[in-house]
Write an enzyme that holds these catalytic residues in place. Structure first.
Site, short mmCIF file in Angstrom:
data_model
loop_
_atom_site.label_atom_id
_atom_site.label_comp_id
_atom_site.label_asym_id
_atom_site.label_seq_id
_atom_site.Cartn_x
_atom_site.Cartn_y
_atom_site.Cartn_z
N LYS A 1 0.84 -1.21 0.00
CA LYS A 1 0.00 0.00 0.00
C LYS A 1 0.88 1.26 0.00
O LYS A 1 0.65 2.18 -0.77
CB LYS A 1 -0.92 0.04 1.22
N ARG B 1 -11.73 -0.08 7.58
CA ARG B 1 -11.35 -1.48 7.76
C ARG B 1 -12.47 -2.29 8.40
O ARG B 1 -12.26 -3.43 8.79
CB ARG B 1 -10.12 -1.59 8.65
N ARG C 1 11.20 -5.81 7.08
CA ARG C 1 10.98 -4.38 6.80
C ARG C 1 11.62 -3.50 7.88
O ARG C 1 11.50 -3.76 9.06
CB ARG C 1 9.46 -4.13 6.75
N ARG D 1 9.17 -1.35 13.02
CA ARG D 1 7.87 -1.02 13.63
C ARG D 1 7.55 -2.02 14.72
O ARG D 1 7.82 -3.21 14.56
CB ARG D 1 6.78 -1.11 12.54
N ARG E 1 -2.42 -9.51 12.66
CA ARG E 1 -2.93 -8.44 11.79
C ARG E 1 -3.57 -9.02 10.54
O ARG E 1 -4.58 -8.52 10.06
CB ARG E 1 -1.78 -7.48 11.42
P1 ADP Z 1 -0.91 -2.58 8.26
O1 ADP Z 1 -1.57 -2.30 6.95
O2 ADP Z 1 0.36 -3.29 8.09
O3 ADP Z 1 -1.82 -3.18 9.26
P2 ADP Z 1 -1.14 0.13 9.21
O4 ADP Z 1 -0.09 1.13 9.49
O5 ADP Z 1 -2.14 0.48 8.17
O6 ADP Z 1 -0.38 -1.20 8.85
O7 ADP Z 1 -1.93 -0.20 10.55
C1 ADP Z 1 -1.25 -0.55 11.74
C2 ADP Z 1 -2.25 -0.82 12.84
O8 ADP Z 1 -3.03 0.36 13.09
C3 ADP Z 1 -3.29 -1.89 12.52
O9 ADP Z 1 -2.79 -3.18 12.83
C4 ADP Z 1 -4.44 -1.48 13.47
O10 ADP Z 1 -4.18 -1.87 14.79
C5 ADP Z 1 -4.37 0.03 13.41
N1 ADP Z 1 -5.24 0.57 12.35
C6 ADP Z 1 -4.86 1.05 11.15
N2 ADP Z 1 -5.93 1.45 10.43
C7 ADP Z 1 -7.01 1.21 11.19
C8 ADP Z 1 -8.41 1.38 11.02
N3 ADP Z 1 -8.93 1.87 9.89
N4 ADP Z 1 -9.23 1.02 12.03
C9 ADP Z 1 -8.74 0.52 13.18
N5 ADP Z 1 -7.45 0.31 13.41
C10 ADP Z 1 -6.57 0.65 12.44
#
Ligand code: ADP
Length: 287
Positions: free
Chosen positions: A97, A173, A208, A237, A248
């Site tokens: 992404k 999500r 990563r 991270r 995840r």
């Molecule tokens: P990834 O796509 O690898 O999960 P992100 O940086 O997008 O990485 O998200 C990291 C974490 O942030 C997720 O595992 C979740 O806990 C939280 N998160 C991200 N986006 C959302 C969302 N839209 N709703 C709820 N939690 C979120």
């Protein structure tokens, strides 16, 4: 008929590519007419890959607001400025992404809004929301909607995103997040779903690393740092471990279908079967 066309293609370093798939055009009474097209290389698994969107915006904001009146009164003499492009991108952890968002953002000047980045900024600032969010993020779970929804909504409504258009990354999500946007009549022109196998994702995630100085993302095996100095300062991270990425991924699979059902008219699925995307000579290479 007023129309808005969107086409997506992947390109291989200027070399011709064969078309693999094209998704049907789509429209409904309220949404612009979108046509999506995808091509990708069949040459070899090492072929450069880049997702590219060409966006043909013939749809006028004026027509969109008054479709019936416009149709009755004949041709529109002075069309209003086209509305800015709005894109959502979704995919499992490490599906690319971030990489695709950089390309799309650069090319189309959209404002990139990543829910994960907004949350990490809250954690970094030590706010109450950030502290609560971290508890969920550490478990690979979705952060509760009462924290995320307002955060994303406020960012989407800021003037830069309204004027330039937006690229929303990792949001919504869940069905409740999608519904919250629908209630505000915030809808994308295009929903990109990146689809990558689990095995590849885990390998990408555990290797990563982030350079906190430049913000550049590396992969220890596929895109290693250029020198020792950079290597020494790389960080990982907190949720990029094998154990956490599995959680995840589970969360992603549990929720993605609900989200897709909301945007079924404007989805483009990009299947990525290769193991890693690295930057080489300006092109993105699958290795
Ligand atoms: P990834 O796509 O690898 O999960 P992100 O940086 O997008 O990485 O998200 C990291 C974490 O942030 C997720 O595992 C979740 O806990 C939280 N998160 C991200 N986006 C959302 C969302 N839209 N709703 C709820 N939690 C979120």
């Amino acid at each position: 008929m007023a129309s808005l066309g969107i086409s997506i293609s992947s390109v291989a370093g200027g070399r011709p590519m064969r078309s693999l798939a094209s998704s049907p055009s789509c429209s409904n009474n309220n949404k612009p007419f979108a046509s999506l097209h995808a091509t990708r290389s069949l040459e070899s698994s090492r072929a450069p890959f880049r997702l590219e969107i060409s966006y043909d915006r013939r749809f006028s904001a004026e027509l969109r607001r008054q479709p019936l009146a416009a149709a009755r009164s004949g041709p529109v003499v002075a069309a209003a400025e086209p509305e800015p492009m709005k894109i959502m991108i979704s995919g499992p952890p490490a599906s690319g992404k971030g990489t695709q968002c950089e390309l799309i953002k650069k090319k189309y000047g959209l404002v990139h809004i990543a829910a994960g980045d907004l949350l990490r900024a809250e954690i970094g600032a030590g706010t109450e929301n950030g502290k609560r969010a971290k508890e969920y993020m550490e478990k690979g779970m979705l952060v509760p909607s009462e924290i995320v929804v307002m955060m994303v909504k406020e960012r989407l409504l800021q003037p830069d995103a309204q004027e330039k258009g937006w690229l929303l990354d990792g949001y919504p999500r869940s069905l409740s997040q999608a519904t919250a946007l629908e209630d505000l009549r915030i809808q994308p022109d295009l929903f990109i779903l990146l689809d990558v196998s689990e095995e590849i994702l885990i390998e990408r995630v555990v290797g990563r690393r982030l350079d906190p100085v430049t913000g550049k993302i590396y992969h220890l095996k596929y895109s290693p740092p250029e020198n020792e100095e950079i290597a020494a300062r790389l960080t990982q991270r907190f949720d990029d471990t094998e154990e956490k990425v599995k959680l995840r991924l589970k969360t992603h699979h549990q929720n993605v279908e609900d989200v897709l059902s909301t945007y079924k008219d404007v989805i483009f699925k990009a299947k990525e079967t290769h193991c890693c995307v690295v930057k080489k000579g300006g092109a993105f290479i699958n290795c």
